[in-house]
Design an enzyme around this catalytic site. Structure first.
Site, PDB file in Angstrom:
ATOM      1  N   HIS A  52       0.842  -1.194   0.000  1.00  0.00           N
ATOM      2  CA  HIS A  52       0.000   0.000   0.000  1.00  0.00           C
ATOM      3  C   HIS A  52       0.878   1.246   0.000  1.00  0.00           C
ATOM      4  O   HIS A  52       1.958   1.250   0.595  1.00  0.00           O
ATOM      5  CB  HIS A  52      -0.926   0.015   1.227  1.00  0.00           C
ATOM      6  CG  HIS A  52      -1.725  -1.240   1.379  1.00  0.00           C
ATOM      7  ND1 HIS A  52      -2.812  -1.528   0.597  1.00  0.00           N
ATOM      8  CD2 HIS A  52      -1.587  -2.293   2.245  1.00  0.00           C
ATOM      9  CE1 HIS A  52      -3.316  -2.697   0.956  1.00  0.00           C
ATOM     10  NE2 HIS A  52      -2.591  -3.179   1.949  1.00  0.00           N
ATOM     11  N   HIS A  92       1.371  11.737   0.064  1.00  0.00           N
ATOM     12  CA  HIS A  92       0.783  12.997   0.535  1.00  0.00           C
ATOM     13  C   HIS A  92      -0.096  13.629  -0.532  1.00  0.00           C
ATOM     14  O   HIS A  92       0.339  13.862  -1.666  1.00  0.00           O
ATOM     15  CB  HIS A  92       1.895  13.967   0.931  1.00  0.00           C
ATOM     16  CG  HIS A  92       1.434  15.376   1.095  1.00  0.00           C
ATOM     17  ND1 HIS A  92       0.389  15.725   1.929  1.00  0.00           N
ATOM     18  CD2 HIS A  92       1.871  16.532   0.526  1.00  0.00           C
ATOM     19  CE1 HIS A  92       0.203  17.038   1.854  1.00  0.00           C
ATOM     20  NE2 HIS A  92       1.077  17.549   1.025  1.00  0.00           N
ATOM     21  N   HIS A 144      -9.794  14.406  -2.867  1.00  0.00           N
ATOM     22  CA  HIS A 144     -11.148  14.747  -3.299  1.00  0.00           C
ATOM     23  C   HIS A 144     -12.060  15.032  -2.106  1.00  0.00           C
ATOM     24  O   HIS A 144     -12.809  16.013  -2.106  1.00  0.00           O
ATOM     25  CB  HIS A 144     -11.726  13.592  -4.126  1.00  0.00           C
ATOM     26  CG  HIS A 144     -13.107  13.846  -4.633  1.00  0.00           C
ATOM     27  ND1 HIS A 144     -14.244  13.523  -3.908  1.00  0.00           N
ATOM     28  CD2 HIS A 144     -13.549  14.391  -5.804  1.00  0.00           C
ATOM     29  CE1 HIS A 144     -15.317  13.864  -4.607  1.00  0.00           C
ATOM     30  NE2 HIS A 144     -14.930  14.386  -5.756  1.00  0.00           N
TER      31      HIS A 144
END
Length: 507
Positions: A402, A406, A435
């Site tokens: 994973h 930033h 988002h």
């Protein structure tokens, strides 16, 4: 892959286009590379199995006389055996006492502001017209940045900036800081059942708001932390400061036994909103939003059972000796004397250079030997043989499961996705955090980790790479390994919206 069908003598003939051989070649190379990595990764096993077989065969051929002679040999060398045992025990004791202590991430929490602080695009533009001395060019510039930024309609700005006129004061800035820090800490203490009096180390980072008393003192006062707590307040260190704070806490946990450390990462917008017309200083207005995270670290062996992750590596890169890098994110006054943070047009190039330096140090620590051999061979060919070969970019997908990049902006995520040859799923957490919450500075990497957990993707022994960039200019990395299948903590920032994500980001 595509095909073309033509009718020949009543039958159908299939003509493969040129794309089919290219596709097959890519597939073959893919499996050749996978086979190579598997072979190198298990080469020790391949050598060990025949060796063990030879030893077993030889041992099976020993008779009673051979075994008796071996016992006599050990009996006559009893002194040597005792000395060896004593040295071994002493050496083991010294190693255990002096080895670095494991640092565990017990849990963390992220602050989610109330919905009435959301900054809808139309509301943001209406406020910009009313609260700033912006001309049409500056307003149009902000509108374009918003549309292309990758931010959604549900990000948050502080209460003071929802007022007309804005309430730009020390009191309002303190309120913003308290809401973010205390909101995250309240959830952390509730989910971990840790008493504030159990905290031995406190590290707080916030770049642009550093009041007196400090933010760390504000937390000590609020939660009545003990008088001998080791507290630190980091300022002006940019969006990568959370990794720096974790590194400082880690070093402190190597010195102080059986204790816990809390890292609080946030940023403050209230007194740092730019009301001028300089475009390079208007960009932060469009990107930065309210957020904060609190992280509980421990070096207690007993906490391993309930901890989510173990800290494996921290690698920090500082390019501040270079003047261009030093000034690429710079707080200053414009020609009208209005203070803001200016972002240089060279920012992405400087970030790329800092990333290259960082992964050059990180690579040997995390990459499998197969990737290191390829990288070394490419380097030798380029440096010693003057061969015209492209620099080899290690496949970090072999080292990490994973990636928490930033969420500084859409361009930052795009650049790392391209340079590190990542797949869309690897940058999904970063894009969705940008988002949903915007650029929340140093705390963004924790919202991204929370996203991965909320999606149910974090499995035992998965490795996580948190990477962040900050003013100075800095690139910092933290590597964690999951100690169990990790479920999202209560009151996750994604709790009410994870089913809606991922969403499609309009180009």
């Amino acid at each position: 892959m595509s095909t073309e069908l033509t009718n020949t003598d009543g039958g159908v003939q299939v003509h493969l286009t040129q794309r089919l051989p290219d596709f097959l070649q890519r597939v073959n190379l893919k499996y050749v590379k996978l086979g190579y990595h598997y072979l190198v990764s298990h080469i020790s096993t391949l050598f060990l199995v025949p060796l063990m077989a030879v030893i077993i065969v030889q041992a099976s051929q020993l008779n009673s006389d051979d075994i008796h002679q071996l016992w006599l040999h050990l009996h006559y060398n009893l002194v040597s055996l005792v000395v060896f045992s004593v040295v071994f025990v002493l050496g083991s004791t010294v190693y255990i006492m002096t080895r670095p202590r494991s640092v565990y991430l017990v849990d963390y929490s992220c602050y989610r502001p109330p919905s009435h602080l959301q900054a809808k695009f139309h509301k943001f533009m209406e406020h910009s017209k009313l609260i700033g001395d912006f001309d049409d060019s500056a307003l149009e510039f902000q509108r374009k940045i918003l549309e292309r930024s990758g931010l959604g309609e549900e990000t948050y700005i502080p209460e003071a900036l929802h007022r007309i006129p804005p309430r730009i004061s020390m009191v309002a800035a303190r309120e913003e800081a308290e809401q973010a820090m205390f909101g995250a800490l309240d959830k952390l203490f509730a989910s971990t059942n840790v008493k504030p009096s159990d905290i031995g180390i406190l590290v707080v980072n916030c770049s642009l708001f550093n009041p007196t008393p400090s933010l760390s003192a504000m937390i000590v006062n609020k939660y009545k932390l003990r008088g001998n707590i080791r507290s630190f307040n980091l300022g002006g260190m940019g969006c990568s400061a959370s990794v720096i704070a974790v590194d400082l806490a880690k070093d402190m946990l190597q010195v102080h036994r059986n204790t816990c450390a809390v890292v609080v990462s946030t940023e403050n917008i209230t007194q740092n909103w730019y009301f001028g017309k300089k475009k390079s200083m208007l960009i932060p207005n469009c990107l930065f939003r309210v957020g904060g995270a609190a992280v509980l670290l421990s070096n207690k062996p007993a906490d391993r059972r309930r901890a989510k992750y173990k800290l494996v590596h921290v690698v920090r890169t500082h390019r501040g000796a270079d003047d261009t890098a030093y000034r690429c994110v710079y707080q200053e006054q414009d020609e009208a004397g209005i203070t803001g943070v200016s972002l240089s047009k060279d920012l992405m190039a400087i970030a790329g250079g800092a990333l290259k330096t960082n992964i050059t140090t990180l690579g040997p620590l995390v990459l499998p030997i197969s990737e290191q051999l390829i990288f070394f061979a490419t380097l030798v060919a380029k440096k010693l043989l003057n061969a015209k070969v492209k620099p080899y970019i290690p496949d970090f997908k072999l080292a990490f499961d994973h990636f928490c990049i930033h969420a500084g902006g859409r361009a930052v995520i795009d650049e790392l996705e391209k340079n590190l040859q990542l797949l869309p799923v690897h940058v999904e957490a970063s894009r969705m955090t940008l988002h949903r919450f915007g650029n929340i500075s140093s705390s963004s990497i924790w919202y991204e980790l929370a996203y991965i957990e909320a999606k149910g993707r974090m499995r035992k022994r998965n490795r996580v790479w948190q990477i962040a960039f900050g003013s100075g200019f800095k690139c910092n990395s933290a590597v964690w390994v999951a100690l169990r299948n990790v479920k999202p903590s209560p009151n996750s920032p994604w709790e009410d919206c994870i089913d809606r994500y991922p969403v499609e980001i309009v180009a």
